[in-house]
Design a protein around this motif. Sequence first.
Motif, PDB file in Angstrom:
ATOM      1  N   LEU A  42       0.826  -1.213   0.000  1.00 39.31           N
ATOM      2  CA  LEU A  42       0.000   0.000   0.000  1.00 39.31           C
ATOM      3  C   LEU A  42       0.860   1.263   0.000  1.00 39.31           C
ATOM      4  O   LEU A  42       0.539   2.244  -0.678  1.00 39.31           O
ATOM      5  CB  LEU A  42      -0.937   0.003   1.210  1.00 39.31           C
ATOM      6  CG  LEU A  42      -2.070  -1.008   1.179  1.00 39.31           C
ATOM      7  CD1 LEU A  42      -2.848  -0.972   2.500  1.00 39.31           C
ATOM      8  CD2 LEU A  42      -2.989  -0.757   0.013  1.00 39.31           C
ATOM      9  N   GLY A  43       1.964   1.228   0.739  1.00 40.73           N
ATOM     10  CA  GLY A  43       2.881   2.364   0.738  1.00 40.73           C
ATOM     11  C   GLY A  43       3.529   2.573  -0.617  1.00 40.73           C
ATOM     12  O   GLY A  43       3.740   3.714  -1.049  1.00 40.73           O
ATOM     13  N   MET A  44       3.839   1.498  -1.317  1.00 44.91           N
ATOM     14  CA  MET A  44       4.428   1.607  -2.642  1.00 44.91           C
ATOM     15  C   MET A  44       3.433   2.196  -3.639  1.00 44.91           C
ATOM     16  O   MET A  44       3.783   3.045  -4.461  1.00 44.91           O
ATOM     17  CB  MET A  44       4.916   0.241  -3.134  1.00 44.91           C
ATOM     18  CG  MET A  44       5.688   0.300  -4.431  1.00 44.91           C
ATOM     19  SD  MET A  44       6.315  -1.297  -4.965  1.00 44.91           S
ATOM     20  CE  MET A  44       7.263  -1.801  -3.559  1.00 44.91           C
ATOM     21  N   ILE A  45       2.191   1.749  -3.546  1.00 44.08           N
ATOM     22  CA  ILE A  45       1.154   2.295  -4.425  1.00 44.08           C
ATOM     23  C   ILE A  45       0.961   3.783  -4.141  1.00 44.08           C
ATOM     24  O   ILE A  45       0.860   4.597  -5.065  1.00 44.08           O
ATOM     25  CB  ILE A  45      -0.164   1.513  -4.257  1.00 44.08           C
ATOM     26  CG1 ILE A  45       0.008   0.097  -4.817  1.00 44.08           C
ATOM     27  CG2 ILE A  45      -1.324   2.230  -4.931  1.00 44.08           C
ATOM     28  CD1 ILE A  45      -1.136  -0.835  -4.488  1.00 44.08           C
ATOM     29  N   ALA A  46       0.934   4.156  -2.868  1.00 43.47           N
ATOM     30  CA  ALA A  46       0.778   5.567  -2.507  1.00 43.47           C
ATOM     31  C   ALA A  46       1.958   6.385  -3.013  1.00 43.47           C
ATOM     32  O   ALA A  46       1.784   7.511  -3.499  1.00 43.47           O
ATOM     33  CB  ALA A  46       0.645   5.708  -0.997  1.00 43.47           C
ATOM     34  N   THR A  47       3.172   5.842  -2.947  1.00 43.94           N
ATOM     35  CA  THR A  47       4.353   6.538  -3.435  1.00 43.94           C
ATOM     36  C   THR A  47       4.269   6.773  -4.937  1.00 43.94           C
ATOM     37  O   THR A  47       4.582   7.868  -5.420  1.00 43.94           O
ATOM     38  CB  THR A  47       5.628   5.734  -3.104  1.00 43.94           C
ATOM     39  OG1 THR A  47       5.708   5.562  -1.683  1.00 43.94           O
ATOM     40  CG2 THR A  47       6.857   6.439  -3.602  1.00 43.94           C
ATOM     41  N   VAL A  48       3.836   5.783  -5.677  1.00 44.05           N
ATOM     42  CA  VAL A  48       3.710   5.925  -7.136  1.00 44.05           C
ATOM     43  C   VAL A  48       2.636   6.947  -7.487  1.00 44.05           C
ATOM     44  O   VAL A  48       2.842   7.795  -8.367  1.00 44.05           O
ATOM     45  CB  VAL A  48       3.405   4.554  -7.790  1.00 44.05           C
ATOM     46  CG1 VAL A  48       3.034   4.719  -9.247  1.00 44.05           C
ATOM     47  CG2 VAL A  48       4.595   3.622  -7.632  1.00 44.05           C
ATOM     48  N   VAL A  49       1.516   6.907  -6.776  1.00 47.27           N
ATOM     49  CA  VAL A  49       0.438   7.858  -7.044  1.00 47.27           C
ATOM     50  C   VAL A  49       0.901   9.280  -6.748  1.00 47.27           C
ATOM     51  O   VAL A  49       0.674  10.205  -7.543  1.00 47.27           O
ATOM     52  CB  VAL A  49      -0.829   7.488  -6.235  1.00 47.27           C
ATOM     53  CG1 VAL A  49      -1.855   8.607  -6.270  1.00 47.27           C
ATOM     54  CG2 VAL A  49      -1.422   6.192  -6.747  1.00 47.27           C
ATOM     55  N   ILE A  50       1.553   9.473  -5.622  1.00 51.76           N
ATOM     56  CA  ILE A  50       2.047  10.804  -5.265  1.00 51.76           C
ATOM     57  C   ILE A  50       3.074  11.283  -6.285  1.00 51.76           C
ATOM     58  O   ILE A  50       3.058  12.444  -6.703  1.00 51.76           O
ATOM     59  CB  ILE A  50       2.628  10.796  -3.840  1.00 51.76           C
ATOM     60  CG1 ILE A  50       1.505  10.613  -2.814  1.00 51.76           C
ATOM     61  CG2 ILE A  50       3.416  12.067  -3.553  1.00 51.76           C
ATOM     62  CD1 ILE A  50       1.988  10.341  -1.413  1.00 51.76           C
ATOM     63  N   ASP A  51       3.960  10.403  -6.702  1.00 54.77           N
ATOM     64  CA  ASP A  51       4.995  10.770  -7.676  1.00 54.77           C
ATOM     65  C   ASP A  51       4.371  11.149  -9.011  1.00 54.77           C
ATOM     66  O   ASP A  51       4.816  12.088  -9.672  1.00 54.77           O
ATOM     67  CB  ASP A  51       5.976   9.622  -7.861  1.00 54.77           C
ATOM     68  CG  ASP A  51       7.138  10.004  -8.750  1.00 54.77           C
ATOM     69  OD1 ASP A  51       7.748  11.072  -8.491  1.00 54.77           O
ATOM     70  OD2 ASP A  51       7.438   9.256  -9.693  1.00 54.77           O
ATOM     71  N   ARG A  52       3.349  10.453  -9.424  1.00 55.51           N
ATOM     72  CA  ARG A  52       2.675  10.753 -10.689  1.00 55.51           C
ATOM     73  C   ARG A  52       2.000  12.118 -10.662  1.00 55.51           C
ATOM     74  O   ARG A  52       1.990  12.829 -11.663  1.00 55.51           O
ATOM     75  CB  ARG A  52       1.615   9.691 -11.012  1.00 55.51           C
ATOM     76  CG  ARG A  52       2.166   8.369 -11.374  1.00 55.51           C
ATOM     77  CD  ARG A  52       2.749   8.415 -12.757  1.00 55.51           C
ATOM     78  NE  ARG A  52       3.203   7.075 -13.113  1.00 55.51           N
ATOM     79  CZ  ARG A  52       3.572   6.744 -14.302  1.00 55.51           C
ATOM     80  NH1 ARG A  52       3.543   7.635 -15.286  1.00 55.51           N
ATOM     81  NH2 ARG A  52       3.994   5.539 -14.548  1.00 55.51           N
ATOM     82  N   TYR A  53       1.429  12.484  -9.528  1.00 53.47           N
ATOM     83  CA  TYR A  53       0.738  13.770  -9.446  1.00 53.47           C
ATOM     84  C   TYR A  53       1.698  14.939  -9.268  1.00 53.47           C
ATOM     85  O   TYR A  53       1.381  16.061  -9.657  1.00 53.47           O
ATOM     86  CB  TYR A  53      -0.280  13.764  -8.307  1.00 53.47           C
ATOM     87  CG  TYR A  53      -1.544  13.023  -8.664  1.00 53.47           C
ATOM     88  CD1 TYR A  53      -2.321  13.422  -9.736  1.00 53.47           C
ATOM     89  CD2 TYR A  53      -1.956  11.925  -7.929  1.00 53.47           C
ATOM     90  CE1 TYR A  53      -3.471  12.744 -10.082  1.00 53.47           C
ATOM     91  CE2 TYR A  53      -3.114  11.234  -8.251  1.00 53.47           C
ATOM     92  CZ  TYR A  53      -3.864  11.658  -9.335  1.00 53.47           C
ATOM     93  OH  TYR A  53      -5.010  10.966  -9.675  1.00 53.47           O
ATOM     94  N   LEU A  54       2.862  14.702  -8.687  1.00 51.63           N
ATOM     95  CA  LEU A  54       3.803  15.793  -8.464  1.00 51.63           C
ATOM     96  C   LEU A  54       4.720  16.052  -9.650  1.00 51.63           C
ATOM     97  O   LEU A  54       5.256  17.154  -9.781  1.00 51.63           O
ATOM     98  CB  LEU A  54       4.647  15.514  -7.220  1.00 51.63           C
ATOM     99  CG  LEU A  54       3.890  15.550  -5.896  1.00 51.63           C
ATOM    100  CD1 LEU A  54       4.843  15.233  -4.743  1.00 51.63           C
ATOM    101  CD2 LEU A  54       3.248  16.901  -5.669  1.00 51.63           C
ATOM    102  N   VAL A  55       4.909  15.066 -10.497  1.00 51.99           N
ATOM    103  CA  VAL A  55       5.841  15.247 -11.639  1.00 51.99           C
ATOM    104  C   VAL A  55       5.101  15.478 -12.909  1.00 51.99           C
ATOM    105  O   VAL A  55       4.028  15.178 -13.184  1.00 51.99           O
ATOM    106  CB  VAL A  55       6.757  14.027 -11.771  1.00 51.99           C
ATOM    107  CG1 VAL A  55       7.629  14.143 -13.003  1.00 51.99           C
ATOM    108  CG2 VAL A  55       7.604  13.878 -10.526  1.00 51.99           C
TER     109      VAL A  55
END
Length: 55
Positions: A42-55
């Motif tokens: 779940l933390g990995m999925i959250a990291t990918v989602v956050i990275d996609r929205y910030l970049v």
Amino acid sequence: MLVIGGALLGAILGGLTARRRNGAKLDIAQYAAAYAIAFAVLGMIATVVIDRYLV
């Protein structure tokens, strides 16, 4: 960072859950490992989602 935090939180919650259910030492270890893996994913999925929205 979210993956490591999720894994640690999952291991703690899993161990406490197994202990509350009066599990043996191996039960506690198994619950801790399973919860740690689940929360790390779940933390990995959250990291990918956050990275996609910030970049």
